[in-house]
Write a protein that holds these residues in place. Structure first.
Motif, PDB file in Angstrom:
ATOM      1  N   ILE A  99       0.865  -1.170   0.000  1.00 28.17           N
ATOM      2  CA  ILE A  99       0.000   0.000   0.000  1.00 28.17           C
ATOM      3  C   ILE A  99       0.903   1.221   0.000  1.00 28.17           C
ATOM      4  N   GLY A 100       0.665   2.094  -0.954  1.00 31.35           N
ATOM      5  CA  GLY A 100       1.461   3.305  -1.063  1.00 31.35           C
ATOM      6  C   GLY A 100       0.579   4.531  -1.031  1.00 31.35           C
ATOM      7  N   VAL A 101       1.167   5.654  -0.625  1.00 30.01           N
ATOM      8  CA  VAL A 101       0.449   6.921  -0.610  1.00 30.01           C
ATOM      9  C   VAL A 101       1.260   7.966  -1.371  1.00 30.01           C
ATOM     10  N   ALA A 102       0.541   8.938  -1.917  1.00 31.05           N
ATOM     11  CA  ALA A 102       1.181  10.039  -2.639  1.00 31.05           C
ATOM     12  C   ALA A 102       0.386  11.310  -2.376  1.00 31.05           C
ATOM     13  N   ARG A 103       1.050  12.434  -2.475  1.00 31.21           N
ATOM     14  CA  ARG A 103       0.347  13.709  -2.351  1.00 31.21           C
ATOM     15  C   ARG A 103      -0.506  13.914  -3.592  1.00 31.21           C
ATOM     16  N   ALA A 104      -1.694  14.420  -3.363  1.00 32.25           N
ATOM     17  CA  ALA A 104      -2.604  14.739  -4.462  1.00 32.25           C
ATOM     18  C   ALA A 104      -3.022  16.200  -4.321  1.00 32.25           C
ATOM     19  N   THR A 105      -3.694  16.709  -5.320  1.00 32.75           N
ATOM     20  CA  THR A 105      -4.108  18.117  -5.259  1.00 32.75           C
ATOM     21  C   THR A 105      -5.011  18.385  -4.058  1.00 32.75           C
ATOM     22  N   GLU A 106      -5.790  17.397  -3.663  1.00 28.61           N
ATOM     23  CA  GLU A 106      -6.669  17.550  -2.508  1.00 28.61           C
ATOM     24  C   GLU A 106      -6.357  16.476  -1.470  1.00 28.61           C
ATOM     25  N   ILE A 108      -4.281  13.346   0.117  1.00 29.21           N
ATOM     26  CA  ILE A 108      -3.408  12.246  -0.285  1.00 29.21           C
ATOM     27  C   ILE A 108      -4.181  11.249  -1.137  1.00 29.21           C
ATOM     28  N   GLU A 109      -3.436  10.462  -1.879  1.00 29.30           N
ATOM     29  CA  GLU A 109      -3.999   9.410  -2.729  1.00 29.30           C
ATOM     30  C   GLU A 109      -3.332   8.107  -2.309  1.00 29.30           C
ATOM     31  N   ALA A 110      -4.111   7.074  -2.146  1.00 30.67           N
ATOM     32  CA  ALA A 110      -3.572   5.775  -1.755  1.00 30.67           C
ATOM     33  C   ALA A 110      -3.771   4.776  -2.892  1.00 30.67           C
TER      34      ALA A 110
END
Length: 141
Positions: A99-106, A108-110
């Motif tokens: 499971i990974g997470v990333a910064r998104a415009t609103e 975080i995105e997983a």
């Protein structure tokens, strides 16, 4: 060609695999709604009641889960990865959930996917974007 006709034209073993994947996706989806992630993962990692009589290649299992996942409501990447992990184990394949997470415009995105020996076997990770969470529990056959 209708979906039913496509399903009917499949090899019987692949038809069972696809239908089994759809049922498992629904079960995992409900499980995530009713149980904590950790509890559901422990249930899913219990030894399978029986291994497949005729093991399928990992690629066909990935195809079946992805195809069924497009038609099962709420079959997110996590739902699909957990279902694929169960089916892969039943067919003698080892896969580890990532499971990974990333910064998104609103916020975080997983994203969730499966790996074997560090290589993705289900799901498409963006390793340059996602920071992987360490999971302590891995799936073994």
């Amino acid at each position: 060609m209708s979906r039913f006709l496509k399903l009917w034209r499949l090899d019987p073993a692949e038809r069972r695999l696809l239908l089994g994947a759809a049922v498992l996706l629904g079960g995992v989806r409900v499980g995530l709604l009713l149980l904590s992630f950790g509890r559901l993962q422990r249930i899913l990692t219990l030894p399978a009641r029986g291994h497949a009589k005729h093991p399928m290649p990992a690629g066909r299992i990935a195809w079946a889960v992805a195809a069924a996942g497009r038609r099962v409501p709420g079959a997110t990447c996590l739902v699909q990865a957990l279902a694929a992990q169960v089916l892969l184990a039943r067919h003698g394949h080892v896969a580890e959930l990532r499971i990974g997470v990333a910064r998104a415009t609103e916020g975080i995105e997983a994203h969730a996917w499966l790996e074997r020996d560090g290589e993705p076997i289900f799901g498409e990770p963006d390793r340059l974007r996602h920071t992987v969470f360490p999971l302590h529990q891995s799936r073994t056959s």
